[in-house]
Design an enzyme around this catalytic site. Structure first.
Site, PDB file in Angstrom:
ATOM      1  N   ARG A   1      -8.998   3.371   5.676  1.00  0.00           N
ATOM      2  CA  ARG A   1      -8.603   4.658   5.096  1.00  0.00           C
ATOM      3  C   ARG A   1      -9.091   5.834   5.926  1.00  0.00           C
ATOM      4  O   ARG A   1      -9.833   5.679   6.885  1.00  0.00           O
ATOM      5  CB  ARG A   1      -9.215   4.751   3.691  1.00  0.00           C
ATOM      6  CG  ARG A   1      -8.755   3.674   2.729  1.00  0.00           C
ATOM      7  CD  ARG A   1      -7.504   4.115   2.070  1.00  0.00           C
ATOM      8  NE  ARG A   1      -7.694   5.445   1.501  1.00  0.00           N
ATOM      9  CZ  ARG A   1      -8.159   5.695   0.270  1.00  0.00           C
ATOM     10  NH1 ARG A   1      -8.436   4.698  -0.521  1.00  0.00           N
ATOM     11  NH2 ARG A   1      -8.327   6.939  -0.169  1.00  0.00           N
TER      12      ARG A   1
ATOM     13  N   ASP B   1      -2.570   5.213  -2.263  1.00  0.00           N
ATOM     14  CA  ASP B   1      -2.913   5.835  -0.988  1.00  0.00           C
ATOM     15  C   ASP B   1      -1.919   5.547   0.138  1.00  0.00           C
ATOM     16  O   ASP B   1      -1.867   6.276   1.110  1.00  0.00           O
ATOM     17  CB  ASP B   1      -4.315   5.407  -0.545  1.00  0.00           C
ATOM     18  CG  ASP B   1      -4.420   3.900  -0.413  1.00  0.00           C
ATOM     19  OD1 ASP B   1      -3.422   3.211  -0.667  1.00  0.00           O
ATOM     20  OD2 ASP B   1      -5.507   3.419  -0.054  1.00  0.00           O
TER      21      ASP B   1
HETATM   22  P1  FAD Z   1       1.219   8.966 -12.587  1.00  0.00           P
HETATM   23  O1  FAD Z   1       0.638   9.180 -11.253  1.00  0.00           O
HETATM   24  O2  FAD Z   1       0.553   8.023 -13.505  1.00  0.00           O
HETATM   25  O3  FAD Z   1       1.301  10.397 -13.277  1.00  0.00           O
HETATM   26  C1  FAD Z   1       1.565  10.580 -14.636  1.00  0.00           C
HETATM   27  C2  FAD Z   1       1.035  11.945 -15.053  1.00  0.00           C
HETATM   28  O4  FAD Z   1       1.471  12.190 -16.379  1.00  0.00           O
HETATM   29  C3  FAD Z   1      -0.486  12.015 -15.078  1.00  0.00           C
HETATM   30  O5  FAD Z   1      -0.918  13.157 -14.396  1.00  0.00           O
HETATM   31  C4  FAD Z   1      -0.824  12.067 -16.564  1.00  0.00           C
HETATM   32  O6  FAD Z   1      -1.984  12.853 -16.845  1.00  0.00           O
HETATM   33  C5  FAD Z   1       0.412  12.705 -17.151  1.00  0.00           C
HETATM   34  N1  FAD Z   1       0.675  12.319 -18.532  1.00  0.00           N
HETATM   35  C6  FAD Z   1       0.635  11.091 -19.068  1.00  0.00           C
HETATM   36  N2  FAD Z   1       0.968  11.138 -20.365  1.00  0.00           N
HETATM   37  C7  FAD Z   1       1.214  12.439 -20.671  1.00  0.00           C
HETATM   38  C8  FAD Z   1       1.595  13.108 -21.854  1.00  0.00           C
HETATM   39  N3  FAD Z   1       1.791  12.448 -23.000  1.00  0.00           N
HETATM   40  N4  FAD Z   1       1.754  14.454 -21.807  1.00  0.00           N
HETATM   41  C9  FAD Z   1       1.555  15.141 -20.647  1.00  0.00           C
HETATM   42  N5  FAD Z   1       1.187  14.530 -19.497  1.00  0.00           N
HETATM   43  C10 FAD Z   1       1.029  13.196 -19.502  1.00  0.00           C
HETATM   44  N6  FAD Z   1      -1.038   2.461  -6.723  1.00  0.00           N
HETATM   45  C11 FAD Z   1      -1.250   1.932  -5.530  1.00  0.00           C
HETATM   46  O7  FAD Z   1      -0.294   1.796  -4.756  1.00  0.00           O
HETATM   47  N7  FAD Z   1      -2.518   1.572  -5.147  1.00  0.00           N
HETATM   48  C12 FAD Z   1      -3.590   1.731  -5.979  1.00  0.00           C
HETATM   49  O8  FAD Z   1      -4.705   1.386  -5.644  1.00  0.00           O
HETATM   50  C13 FAD Z   1      -3.394   2.277  -7.238  1.00  0.00           C
HETATM   51  N8  FAD Z   1      -4.426   2.465  -8.062  1.00  0.00           N
HETATM   52  C14 FAD Z   1      -4.212   3.024  -9.260  1.00  0.00           C
HETATM   53  C15 FAD Z   1      -5.278   3.220 -10.103  1.00  0.00           C
HETATM   54  C16 FAD Z   1      -5.084   3.799 -11.325  1.00  0.00           C
HETATM   55  C17 FAD Z   1      -6.262   4.020 -12.206  1.00  0.00           C
HETATM   56  C18 FAD Z   1      -3.792   4.184 -11.738  1.00  0.00           C
HETATM   57  C19 FAD Z   1      -3.547   4.829 -13.068  1.00  0.00           C
HETATM   58  C20 FAD Z   1      -2.725   3.980 -10.891  1.00  0.00           C
HETATM   59  C21 FAD Z   1      -2.917   3.397  -9.648  1.00  0.00           C
HETATM   60  N9  FAD Z   1      -1.869   3.173  -8.774  1.00  0.00           N
HETATM   61  C22 FAD Z   1      -2.077   2.638  -7.581  1.00  0.00           C
HETATM   62  C23 FAD Z   1      -0.489   3.483  -9.133  1.00  0.00           C
HETATM   63  C24 FAD Z   1      -0.040   4.806  -8.633  1.00  0.00           C
HETATM   64  O9  FAD Z   1      -1.032   5.761  -8.832  1.00  0.00           O
HETATM   65  C25 FAD Z   1       1.212   5.119  -9.399  1.00  0.00           C
HETATM   66  O10 FAD Z   1       2.192   4.146  -9.093  1.00  0.00           O
HETATM   67  C26 FAD Z   1       1.766   6.483  -9.094  1.00  0.00           C
HETATM   68  O11 FAD Z   1       0.804   7.467  -9.314  1.00  0.00           O
HETATM   69  C27 FAD Z   1       2.963   6.713 -10.000  1.00  0.00           C
HETATM   70  O12 FAD Z   1       3.285   8.047 -10.042  1.00  0.00           O
HETATM   71  P2  FAD Z   1       3.840   8.701 -11.372  1.00  0.00           P
HETATM   72  O13 FAD Z   1       4.020  10.132 -11.055  1.00  0.00           O
HETATM   73  O14 FAD Z   1       5.000   7.920 -11.842  1.00  0.00           O
HETATM   74  O15 FAD Z   1       2.741   8.494 -12.499  1.00  0.00           O
END
Ligand code: FAD
Length: 687
Positions: free
Chosen positions: A275, A50
């Site tokens: 928030r 967030d």
């Molecule tokens: P993600 O946001 O994880 O996105 C990855 C995407 O890839 C997802 O939509 C997923 O569905 C998709 N995906 C995965 N595998 C596949 C596949 N094999 N094929 C197709 N699609 C796929 N950060 C904070 O700062 N504070 C928090 O409180 C916090 N809480 C979190 C709680 C949870 C449950 C999670 C999972 C993460 C949390 N984070 C938090 C971390 C933060 O959300 C991530 O650092 C951030 O979203 C990273 O972005 P990203 O795009 O790299 O990955």
């Protein structure tokens, strides 16, 4: 064998979280043929990351949706530190500003990830035909390394599987409160399970083969793409489990609408994040799961973690204050280690970004920000290469620039975790406990790092730092660059406009209509390089002559402006040439400048949005951009700014040759670009 449908795409993105969406967003700006797939059936709607740091807001603003995040979010202005007094009762021990004053025109805000994803989806849709394809996942991946250096080739072959709705919507449990266990990494990763399920499901039995020039694995901490490439993350073998609770609190704790770090004497610590929509987020580190060598970590019993458990922890820490709630918006137990990849790509064809390449605790609010900034760094580079504007060699700078950031982040997280989660020292003899002074100092220092403003990219073909010392970036062989050709900045001409860092913003006035603009507002993320001429006081003949000399060279046939711009395209489709002078506005007009700085369009007349002045405005003061950048108006300078707002070069106003050499080192003349990309570039990048 049945022939599967096959198609070609320039860029294939796996994962539509923050990192994947930022990538797609850049592609939409350049008009690149792109597909983005995500195994989930929907975007997320609440919870998860967030915090938006000020650099992230600057980036949003450069894409035209900063105002949405700014107006919907909660703004965090102050951090309160609470610690036990000599009798063990918590007291406020300090207040510090949340964002260091003056570092940005934005301050840190909080808004949940689902809204951020929405802004990106809208932005991508408004600019392109790219749409997130949900319920689609790759099941096979091949890279033909023999084709990696061929700019025309599609060396990546991916088989995509379309899932049924049920497959794309994993069971969230039947709890009444939305919870992060949906995408949580506490539950076992379901990629394998989905792969198995779909092989049995006839309904969703469509496969297709996609050939791609470039691919991004933005598929989160458990990245399938990373696994296929055989790449690993290195780091500590400890996983922390964080309880996260988003509630509307009912409490007598006076600082509940401030960001707080509260250390209790012996019941642990809580981070309070006020928030949007009256919500407050509580972060509590619950347990540590020790890993046994390379073996899997001890299994955390998920059933023991509930919103009640997190709340009870908070109640103990906040004692004697009371806290409870009636409304809980979201909660999760979030398990994370501190790890970073050694290699960010396979042959600069398949890249990893975001959680797929670095993981760390959520405390410093960095996950989403650093992930977004990874692909903010990578996207324009890939797009420029696909369009034939830039040579493939610039792609090496992704790893050299971002890996260091990821490593710094893990190091910072390490230090900060210990200080945050440790028990406060009882007195100076208590070596086990953590010093509150050290915590405060780490917090203040950490604020600069966390803001994203401190990022300073090392020397490369697109960052011409001063001096002979060539920083040996990660995987980047800068020593191979011919030193006699290497362009070298003169940082002393703009002491505070640091080469390698993002361009700070101050107000300038439009010369033609006196309207004040934040300088960063002129640096939109539209894929263009900026050449900014700080012409100085052009009422002085010497300064004026310098500006004129440069203008003649820029306007001459065969100048870099012409060589790298497609014939027939707008002169500013690749380079946006901006001027900021320091003569009195009312004694100057745009006609005092060489025509190349205020080009003429036979259909639209003069371009009035290229020349700006450092002067007093009617309503918004004097931006003092020369003073703030450390530029002497009697000397001036020429500056190159990358499409992502980082400063590439600072040199003398009339050193045309240095500018030309800088771009020649990695750009491909328009006449040598592939024909189909040329026509696309004309369409998309021209205003
Ligand atoms: P993600 O946001 O994880 O996105 C990855 C995407 O890839 C997802 O939509 C997923 O569905 C998709 N995906 C995965 N595998 C596949 C596949 N094999 N094929 C197709 N699609 C796929 N950060 C904070 O700062 N504070 C928090 O409180 C916090 N809480 C979190 C709680 C949870 C449950 C999670 C999972 C993460 C949390 N984070 C938090 C971390 C933060 O959300 C991530 O650092 C951030 O979203 C990273 O972005 P990203 O795009 O790299 O990955």
């Amino acid at each position: 064998a049945v022939q599967l449908p096959m198609s070609e795409v320039d860029v294939l993105i796996v994962g539509a979280g923050p990192a994947g969406l930022m990538m797609a967003n850049w592609m939409s700006r350049y008009g690149i043929k792109t597909r983005i797939v995500d195994k989930r059936g929907t975007k997320i709607f609440n919870g998860q990351a967030d915090g938006l740091q000020c650099r992230t807001l600057e980036i949003f603003d450069s894409f035209g949706f900063g105002h949405r995040a700014w107006s919907e979010s909660n703004h965090m202005l102050e951090i309160c530190l609470w610690n036990p007094d000599s009798s063990g009762v918590i007291r406020r021990s300090d207040r510090i500003p949340d964002t260091i004053p003056g570092i940005s025109r934005f301050q840190q805000v909080v808004l949940h990830q689902g809204r951020i994803e929405r802004f990106f989806l809208d932005s991508i849709e408004s600019q392109s035909n790219i749409r997130v394809e949900r319920g689609v996942m790759p099941i096979q991946l091949e890279l033909d390394e023999s084709l990696a250096e061929d700019p025309e080739a599609y060396p990546i072959t991916v088989t995509l599987k379309h899932l049924s709705e049920a497959e794309a919507t994993p069971d969230q449990g039947n709890g009444q409160v939305a919870n992060g266990l949906f995408r949580s990494n506490l539950s076992s990763d379901d990629t394998q399970e989905l792969l198995q399920r779909i092989s049995l499901d006839d309904k969703a039995n469509t496969l297709e083969v996609v050939k791609a020039k470039y691919m991004l694995g933005a598929d989160g901490a458990r990245s399938w793409v990373r696994g296929q490439l055989g790449l690993q993350l290195d780091g500590s073998s400890t996983d922390y489990v964080w309880g996260v609770l988003d509630i509307i609190p009912i409490t007598d704790f006076p600082d509940i609408r401030m960001r707080c770090a509260i250390h209790s004497a012996s019941s642990g610590s809580v981070m309070v994040i006020p928030r949007e929509n009256k919500l407050v987020r509580l972060y509590i580190q619950l347990t540590t799961t020790e890993k046994d060598g390379d073996q899997k970590g001890a299994k955390v019993d998920r059933s023991t973690i509930t919103p009640e458990v997190i709340l009870q922890s908070a109640q103990r820490i906040l004692h004697p204050y009371k806290i409870s709630y009636e409304y809980c918006d979201w909660w999760t137990a979030y398990q994370i280690g501190q790890r970073v990849g050694t290699c960010f790509s396979a042959r600069e064809r398949i890249f990893l970004a975001g959680d797929a390449i670095h993981t760390h605790s959520p405390k410093a609010g960095q996950g989403m920000n650093v992930s977004l900034q990874d692909t903010y760094n990578l996207g324009w580079k890939i797009a420029s290469v696909v369009k034939g504007i830039a040579d493939r060699s610039i792609l090496k700078t992704y790893q050299s620039e971002r890996r260091r950031i990821a490593q710094d982040l893990i190091e910072f997280d390490h230090k900060f975790s210990r200080l945050f989660s440790g028990r406060p020292a009882k007195d100076i003899m208590d070596n086990e406990g953590i010093s509150i002074k050290a915590f405060k100092e780490a917090f203040e220092k950490g604020n600069m790092f966390a803001s994203g403003i401190a990022v300073n990219y090392g020397t490369s073909m697109i960052v011409a730092k001063e001096g002979d010392a060539v920083e040996q970036g990660d995987g980047l062989d800068v020593s191979a660059t011919d030193k006699t050709l290497r362009v070298i900045s003169q940082q002393s001409l703009a002491t505070s406009l640091k080469v390698g860092m993002r361009t700070p913003s101050f107000k300038v006035l439009n010369q033609s209509d006196a309207r004040p603009w934040h300088f960063q507002e002129l640096l939109q993320s539209d894929g263009r390089w900026r050449v900014v001429i700080f012409a100085g006081d052009v009422s002085v003949p010497e300064q004026r002559a310098k500006m004129w000399r440069l203008g003649e060279r820029l306007a001459a046939p065969g100048s870099f402006l012409q060589r790298y711009t497609v014939s027939g395209a707008r002169y500013d489709s690749v380079f946006d040439l901006l001027t900021v002078h320091a003569a009195p506005r009312i004694e100057t007009s745009i006609f005092d400048f060489h025509e190349v700085f205020r080009p003429f369009d036979p259909h639209q007349g003069w371009d009035y949005w290229k020349i700006y002045v450092d002067d007093q405005s009617y309503h918004e003061g004097h931006g003092q951009i020369y003073r703030n950048y450390g530029i002497d108006p009697a000397v001036g300078c020429a500056v190159i700014i990358r499409p992502d707002q980082y400063v590439s070069y600072v040199g003398t106003v009339d050193d045309y040759d240095a500018l030309d050499r800088f771009f020649s080192s990695f750009m491909t003349p328009a006449s040598q670009r592939p024909a189909d990309q040329t026509s696309r570039s004309t369409r998309k990048l021209a205003n």
